[in-house]
Design a protein around this motif. Sequence first.
Motif, PDB file in Angstrom:
ATOM      1  N   THR A   1     -23.310 -17.328   3.503  1.00 16.54           N
ATOM      2  CA  THR A   1     -24.240 -16.216   3.272  1.00 16.54           C
ATOM      3  C   THR A   1     -25.088 -16.526   2.051  1.00 16.54           C
ATOM      4  O   THR A   1     -24.607 -17.089   1.068  1.00 16.54           O
TER       5      THR A   1
ATOM      6  N   SER B   1     -30.121 -14.452  11.398  1.00 11.84           N
ATOM      7  CA  SER B   1     -29.939 -13.042  11.055  1.00 11.84           C
ATOM      8  C   SER B   1     -30.284 -12.822   9.590  1.00 11.84           C
ATOM      9  O   SER B   1     -29.875 -13.597   8.725  1.00 11.84           O
ATOM     10  N   TYR B   2     -31.052 -11.765   9.309  1.00 12.18           N
ATOM     11  CA  TYR B   2     -31.389 -11.452   7.917  1.00 12.18           C
ATOM     12  C   TYR B   2     -31.515  -9.942   7.748  1.00 12.18           C
ATOM     13  O   TYR B   2     -31.737  -9.201   8.700  1.00 12.18           O
ATOM     14  N   THR B   3     -31.389  -9.502   6.498  1.00 12.50           N
ATOM     15  CA  THR B   3     -31.530  -8.082   6.161  1.00 12.50           C
ATOM     16  C   THR B   3     -32.390  -7.955   4.907  1.00 12.50           C
ATOM     17  O   THR B   3     -32.123  -8.606   3.895  1.00 12.50           O
TER      18      THR B   3
ATOM     19  N   TYR C   1     -29.252 -13.560   4.124  1.00  8.31           N
ATOM     20  CA  TYR C   1     -29.137 -14.356   5.337  1.00  8.31           C
ATOM     21  C   TYR C   1     -27.658 -14.594   5.625  1.00  8.31           C
ATOM     22  O   TYR C   1     -26.893 -14.941   4.724  1.00  8.31           O
ATOM     23  N   LYS C   2     -27.272 -14.430   6.896  1.00  7.03           N
ATOM     24  CA  LYS C   2     -25.882 -14.657   7.288  1.00  7.03           C
ATOM     25  C   LYS C   2     -25.827 -15.751   8.348  1.00  7.03           C
ATOM     26  O   LYS C   2     -26.474 -15.653   9.392  1.00  7.03           O
TER      27      LYS C   2
ATOM     28  N   THR D   1     -31.746  -2.654   7.392  1.00  8.77           N
ATOM     29  CA  THR D   1     -31.192  -2.926   8.718  1.00  8.77           C
ATOM     30  C   THR D   1     -31.329  -4.403   9.076  1.00  8.77           C
ATOM     31  O   THR D   1     -32.378  -5.008   8.860  1.00  8.77           O
ATOM     32  N   SER D   2     -30.291  -4.984   9.641  1.00 12.28           N
ATOM     33  CA  SER D   2     -30.302  -6.388  10.017  1.00 12.28           C
ATOM     34  C   SER D   2     -31.263  -6.640  11.173  1.00 12.28           C
ATOM     35  O   SER D   2     -31.373  -5.817  12.091  1.00 12.28           O
TER      36      SER D   2
END
Length: 285
Positions: free
Chosen positions: A223, A271-273, A217-218, A154-155
Amino acid sequence: MASAKSFDFQELNETVDEIVQDLVCQICQGFPKPGQPRWYKCSNLHYICQSCVEFKKMDKCSRTCKKKISKNADKVTESILKMKTLKFKCQYCNGRFASQDITSHESECAQRLVPCPFVSNGDVNGCNSVVKFQDVLTHYELSHCKLKEATNGTSRVPVYSGTVSTKERIYRSANKIEAFGKMFLNSAVIRNGIWHDWVVMLGLPSEAKEFVFSVEYKGPKCTHVFLGEVSSVDETFNSIISSGKCSTIGYQAFKTQFMTDDVKSDSCKYSYTITIEKLDEETHQ
């Protein structure tokens, strides 16, 4: 003619077992180990193990004794430690195991010592403590900070006060992730100008080899994805870096590519997942 008294092998084994259980190296406080039957004595009759004498080249007893160590191994002790029926004491839980089982047990013992997984931000070490495996989460939360829970795959969007241009350092304390019936910790810090991101598994070193993780990472225009091995909680942060089990990005590039400002709240974020996957048998082989 009087019959000879039958030899009591059980009594002999119990006597030998007591001797071995009381055998502790005066220097390292270690117990007997399989394949190291030679023990030495100093002139005060203290026992010193094979490792301290032959590998560490110690020629004097402990600091409190300082007597010369004999160059000849104690033959009686050597004979006892070569007995096939002998059981060896675990250095952590004091359980006793046959020579073929003691090594695997110590690597899995719930009371084995592991390095604290907390790592501070910046070019200094975090916590230098070693704690019992079964107490590692309690130690982390009591000594450092509360572990945050995260969902696998999950982000997440960490938010920091200040703008991107003013953030000289950021830090992400450990997130706790449950996946495949196991517990994992994911952390990220800057070390020597590099942003490191890694995952450790709370379990056996052999079990950690069954898992990989990806971090994505976005940013507004690009990305970055890293896929690598999950580390064992038995590994130190330095060994994780040297073995390549972590994502690495130059911090200045990380800020430029992935961090954005929120002018209204005077904050910045990215933002990262994190996704943990289990290797199937064919891939694992």
